[in-house]
Motif scaffolding. Structure first.
Motif, PDB file in Angstrom:
ATOM      1  N   ASP A  44       5.040 -13.235   7.586  1.00 52.43           N
ATOM      2  CA  ASP A  44       4.315 -14.442   7.174  1.00 52.43           C
ATOM      3  C   ASP A  44       2.805 -14.238   7.243  1.00 52.43           C
ATOM      4  O   ASP A  44       2.041 -14.956   6.590  1.00 52.43           O
ATOM      5  N   LEU A  45       2.381 -13.271   8.048  1.00 54.03           N
ATOM      6  CA  LEU A  45       0.957 -12.945   8.155  1.00 54.03           C
ATOM      7  C   LEU A  45       0.562 -11.821   7.206  1.00 54.03           C
ATOM      8  O   LEU A  45      -0.540 -11.279   7.311  1.00 54.03           O
ATOM      9  N   GLY A  46       1.458 -11.478   6.292  1.00 53.61           N
ATOM     10  CA  GLY A  46       1.157 -10.449   5.300  1.00 53.61           C
ATOM     11  C   GLY A  46       1.345  -9.035   5.795  1.00 53.61           C
ATOM     12  O   GLY A  46       0.903  -8.088   5.138  1.00 53.61           O
ATOM     13  N   LEU A  47       1.989  -8.865   6.942  1.00 53.83           N
ATOM     14  CA  LEU A  47       2.128  -7.540   7.544  1.00 53.83           C
ATOM     15  C   LEU A  47       3.571  -7.062   7.411  1.00 53.83           C
ATOM     16  O   LEU A  47       4.493  -7.637   7.999  1.00 53.83           O
ATOM     17  N   GLY A  48       3.777  -6.005   6.616  1.00 52.38           N
ATOM     18  CA  GLY A  48       5.101  -5.411   6.451  1.00 52.38           C
ATOM     19  C   GLY A  48       5.179  -4.089   7.186  1.00 52.38           C
ATOM     20  O   GLY A  48       4.442  -3.151   6.859  1.00 52.38           O
ATOM     21  N   ILE A  49       6.053  -4.013   8.191  1.00 56.87           N
ATOM     22  CA  ILE A  49       6.108  -2.834   9.058  1.00 56.87           C
ATOM     23  C   ILE A  49       7.465  -2.146   8.914  1.00 56.87           C
ATOM     24  O   ILE A  49       8.513  -2.804   8.901  1.00 56.87           O
ATOM     25  N   ILE A  50       7.427  -0.824   8.809  1.00 56.30           N
ATOM     26  CA  ILE A  50       8.628   0.012   8.753  1.00 56.30           C
ATOM     27  C   ILE A  50       8.712   0.789  10.064  1.00 56.30           C
ATOM     28  O   ILE A  50       7.699   1.294  10.566  1.00 56.30           O
ATOM     29  N   PHE A  51       9.928   0.868  10.617  1.00 55.42           N
ATOM     30  CA  PHE A  51      10.121   1.530  11.906  1.00 55.42           C
ATOM     31  C   PHE A  51      10.948   2.800  11.702  1.00 55.42           C
ATOM     32  O   PHE A  51      12.186   2.750  11.653  1.00 55.42           O
ATOM     33  N   PRO A  52      10.293   3.946  11.570  1.00 55.02           N
ATOM     34  CA  PRO A  52      11.040   5.196  11.340  1.00 55.02           C
ATOM     35  C   PRO A  52      11.821   5.616  12.590  1.00 55.02           C
ATOM     36  O   PRO A  52      11.387   5.384  13.723  1.00 55.02           O
ATOM     37  N   ASP A  53      12.975   6.220  12.358  1.00 55.80           N
ATOM     38  CA  ASP A  53      13.807   6.674  13.477  1.00 55.80           C
ATOM     39  C   ASP A  53      13.301   7.971  14.087  1.00 55.80           C
ATOM     40  O   ASP A  53      13.756   8.371  15.168  1.00 55.80           O
ATOM     41  N   THR A  54      12.382   8.613  13.417  1.00 56.13           N
ATOM     42  CA  THR A  54      11.944   9.937  13.873  1.00 56.13           C
ATOM     43  C   THR A  54      10.992   9.881  15.057  1.00 56.13           C
ATOM     44  O   THR A  54      10.794  10.882  15.743  1.00 56.13           O
ATOM     45  N   SER A  55      10.394   8.713  15.303  1.00 55.62           N
ATOM     46  CA  SER A  55       9.412   8.633  16.388  1.00 55.62           C
ATOM     47  C   SER A  55       9.428   7.240  17.006  1.00 55.62           C
ATOM     48  O   SER A  55       9.535   6.234  16.299  1.00 55.62           O
ATOM     49  N   ASP A  56       9.325   7.204  18.340  1.00 51.27           N
ATOM     50  CA  ASP A  56       9.262   5.931  19.054  1.00 51.27           C
ATOM     51  C   ASP A  56       7.826   5.457  19.265  1.00 51.27           C
ATOM     52  O   ASP A  56       7.604   4.397  19.850  1.00 51.27           O
ATOM     53  N   ILE A  87       0.853  -1.188   0.000  1.00 54.54           N
ATOM     54  CA  ILE A  87       0.000   0.000   0.000  1.00 54.54           C
ATOM     55  C   ILE A  87       0.890   1.240   0.000  1.00 54.54           C
ATOM     56  O   ILE A  87       1.912   1.299   0.677  1.00 54.54           O
ATOM     57  N   SER A  88       0.491   2.212  -0.796  1.00 51.07           N
ATOM     58  CA  SER A  88       1.275   3.442  -0.916  1.00 51.07           C
ATOM     59  C   SER A  88       0.327   4.639  -0.927  1.00 51.07           C
ATOM     60  O   SER A  88      -0.653   4.652  -1.689  1.00 51.07           O
ATOM     61  N   PRO A  89       0.594   5.617  -0.075  1.00 55.28           N
ATOM     62  CA  PRO A  89       1.674   5.661   0.921  1.00 55.28           C
ATOM     63  C   PRO A  89       1.384   4.733   2.092  1.00 55.28           C
ATOM     64  O   PRO A  89       0.227   4.362   2.307  1.00 55.28           O
ATOM     65  N   PRO A  90       2.412   4.363   2.859  1.00 52.43           N
ATOM     66  CA  PRO A  90       2.196   3.479   4.013  1.00 52.43           C
ATOM     67  C   PRO A  90       1.264   4.116   5.040  1.00 52.43           C
ATOM     68  O   PRO A  90       1.191   5.338   5.168  1.00 52.43           O
ATOM     69  N   LEU A  91       0.564   3.252   5.753  1.00 53.60           N
ATOM     70  CA  LEU A  91      -0.340   3.726   6.801  1.00 53.60           C
ATOM     71  C   LEU A  91       0.446   4.033   8.072  1.00 53.60           C
ATOM     72  O   LEU A  91       1.311   3.253   8.483  1.00 53.60           O
ATOM     73  N   GLU A  92       0.151   5.165   8.681  1.00 53.04           N
ATOM     74  CA  GLU A  92       0.784   5.527   9.947  1.00 53.04           C
ATOM     75  C   GLU A  92      -0.081   5.012  11.095  1.00 53.04           C
ATOM     76  O   GLU A  92      -1.267   5.318  11.173  1.00 53.04           O
ATOM     77  N   VAL A  93       0.536   4.226  11.966  1.00 52.60           N
ATOM     78  CA  VAL A  93      -0.182   3.653  13.104  1.00 52.60           C
ATOM     79  C   VAL A  93       0.556   4.032  14.381  1.00 52.60           C
ATOM     80  O   VAL A  93       1.767   3.802  14.502  1.00 52.60           O
ATOM     81  N   THR A  94      -0.170   4.593  15.315  1.00 54.26           N
ATOM     82  CA  THR A  94       0.418   4.998  16.590  1.00 54.26           C
ATOM     83  C   THR A  94       0.444   3.813  17.547  1.00 54.26           C
ATOM     84  O   THR A  94      -0.565   3.110  17.712  1.00 54.26           O
ATOM     85  N   VAL A  95       1.598   3.593  18.172  1.00 57.00           N
ATOM     86  CA  VAL A  95       1.766   2.491  19.117  1.00 57.00           C
ATOM     87  C   VAL A  95       2.548   2.989  20.329  1.00 57.00           C
ATOM     88  O   VAL A  95       3.167   4.059  20.296  1.00 57.00           O
ATOM     89  N   THR A  96       2.528   2.196  21.382  1.00 50.73           N
ATOM     90  CA  THR A  96       3.350   2.510  22.551  1.00 50.73           C
ATOM     91  C   THR A  96       4.771   2.000  22.317  1.00 50.73           C
ATOM     92  O   THR A  96       5.028   1.225  21.379  1.00 50.73           O
ATOM     93  N   GLU A  97       5.687   2.418  23.179  1.00 53.52           N
ATOM     94  CA  GLU A  97       7.073   1.956  23.036  1.00 53.52           C
ATOM     95  C   GLU A  97       7.170   0.445  23.216  1.00 53.52           C
ATOM     96  O   GLU A  97       7.936  -0.226  22.515  1.00 53.52           O
ATOM     97  N   GLN A 138       4.783  -1.781  22.588  1.00 49.62           N
ATOM     98  CA  GLN A 138       4.223  -2.407  21.394  1.00 49.62           C
ATOM     99  C   GLN A 138       5.195  -2.316  20.225  1.00 49.62           C
ATOM    100  O   GLN A 138       5.351  -3.283  19.469  1.00 49.62           O
ATOM    101  N   ARG A 139       5.867  -1.190  20.103  1.00 53.83           N
ATOM    102  CA  ARG A 139       6.843  -1.011  19.015  1.00 53.83           C
ATOM    103  C   ARG A 139       7.999  -1.994  19.167  1.00 53.83           C
ATOM    104  O   ARG A 139       8.486  -2.555  18.180  1.00 53.83           O
ATOM    105  N   ARG A 140       8.428  -2.198  20.400  1.00 54.61           N
ATOM    106  CA  ARG A 140       9.527  -3.132  20.644  1.00 54.61           C
ATOM    107  C   ARG A 140       9.125  -4.554  20.258  1.00 54.61           C
ATOM    108  O   ARG A 140       9.902  -5.284  19.623  1.00 54.61           O
ATOM    109  N   LEU A 141       7.908  -4.957  20.643  1.00 53.37           N
ATOM    110  CA  LEU A 141       7.435  -6.297  20.294  1.00 53.37           C
ATOM    111  C   LEU A 141       7.313  -6.467  18.784  1.00 53.37           C
ATOM    112  O   LEU A 141       7.700  -7.502  18.225  1.00 53.37           O
ATOM    113  N   LEU A 142       6.773  -5.461  18.125  1.00 54.84           N
ATOM    114  CA  LEU A 142       6.625  -5.535  16.667  1.00 54.84           C
ATOM    115  C   LEU A 142       7.989  -5.625  15.984  1.00 54.84           C
ATOM    116  O   LEU A 142       8.142  -6.329  14.978  1.00 54.84           O
ATOM    117  N   TRP A 143       8.967  -4.924  16.538  1.00 55.34           N
ATOM    118  CA  TRP A 143      10.314  -4.972  15.963  1.00 55.34           C
ATOM    119  C   TRP A 143      10.936  -6.359  16.141  1.00 55.34           C
ATOM    120  O   TRP A 143      11.547  -6.903  15.225  1.00 55.34           O
TER     121      TRP A 143
END
Length: 270
Positions: A100-112, A75-85, A87-92
């Motif tokens: 494998d579940l079809g979920l591609g996540i990008i972790f920007p350095d600009t926000s935790d 999907i373009s542009p990527p969807l912005e999803v707000t998470v806690t720190e 949750q972000r750590r677990l996703l990383w």
């Protein structure tokens, strides 16, 4: 049981009347002792759901690793999803497994507290397109957020990615199965009824629709009804019995009067 179900006919453009066997010595022949009604919408919905689930996974190669992967779409542009720190750590930590579940996540350095979702299961994109065609508002972000919450909760409680189909994906597929299924008041030929029941017989969960409601309703055990069938009275025999009782009653009455007269002393003249 369902493989040997005998189709009788469609009923009221809503159900398919069938006979199925509940006996353990079932020999594979069509027919049976139990009269049932098959909900045509629920049955087709179940057939469609199980086929959609199969089609949602990438085709397995003979020499593959055996890991099942859901088909995904960029999907373009990527969807912005707000998470806690947390949750972000677990996703990383599990982002490779989430692929494998079809979920591609990008972790920007600009926000935790922010992740970008660049890939989602293909069925999410199809659901979004379907909603937009109907003139409804977008649902993609809400579905993705629900999907991420589901996976984070699983990671927090189980410590790993589950191998089963995610509930969020299943709900989206169930909605697709429902929208494309045969509806009530759709007339079906006998051949179409045969094909639907045959397809239902190959399902893993043939007795419930995509949403868990029953698809087959039992009506009556034919064998039980035959056992309770009342025997018609033999009228000719009853007439003979009635005549015999009448004759017996008259004869008995005459004998009683004669006995009474014999026991009484004769009357002497005054």
């Amino acid at each position: 049981m369902i493989h040997s179900m005998q189709v009788l006919q469609q009923v009221d453009n809503k159900f398919i009347a069938c006979l199925m066997s509940t006996k353990t010595e079932e020999n594979g022949e069509a027919g049976g002792n139990l009269l049932v009604l098959v909900d045509q919408h629920a049955a087709h919905e179940r057939v469609r759901l199980e086929q959609l689930i199969i089609d949602s996974y990438e085709k397995q190669l003979p020499q593959g690793s055996g890991r099942k992967k859901l088909l995904s779409s960029t999907i373009s542009p990527p969807l912005e999803v707000t998470v806690t720190e947390e949750q972000r750590r677990l996703l990383w930590c599990y982002h490779k497994n989430l692929e494998d579940l079809g979920l591609g996540i990008i972790f920007p350095d600009t926000s935790d507290s922010l992740v970008l979702v660049g890939k989602v299961p293909l069925c999410f994109v199809e659901r979004e397109a379907s909603e937009l065609r109907r003139g409804r508002s977008t649902v993609a972000k809400s579905i993705v957020e629900e999907f991420i919450r589901e996976q984070v909760e699983l990671l927090q409680t189980t410590g790993g990615i589950q191998g089963t189909l995610p509930l969020t994906v299943q709900k989206v597929l169930a909605s697709q199965a429902c929208h494309g299924a045969i509806k009530f008041n759709d007339g079906l030929s006998l051949e179409e009824c045969y094909r639907l029941i045959e397809a239902l017989s190959w399902c893993q969960l043939p007795f419930q629709c995509a949403h868990g409601r029953p698809s087959i309703l039992p009506l009556a055990d034919i064998d039980h009804l035959e056992q309770e069938k009342q025997i018609k009275p033999n009228l000719a025999k009853l007439r003979k019995m009635a005549q015999a009782w009448r004759l017996f009653g008259k004869a008995e009455g005459c004998d009683s009067r004669q006995s009474l007269q014999a026991s009484m002393p004769p009357c002497e003249p005054p």
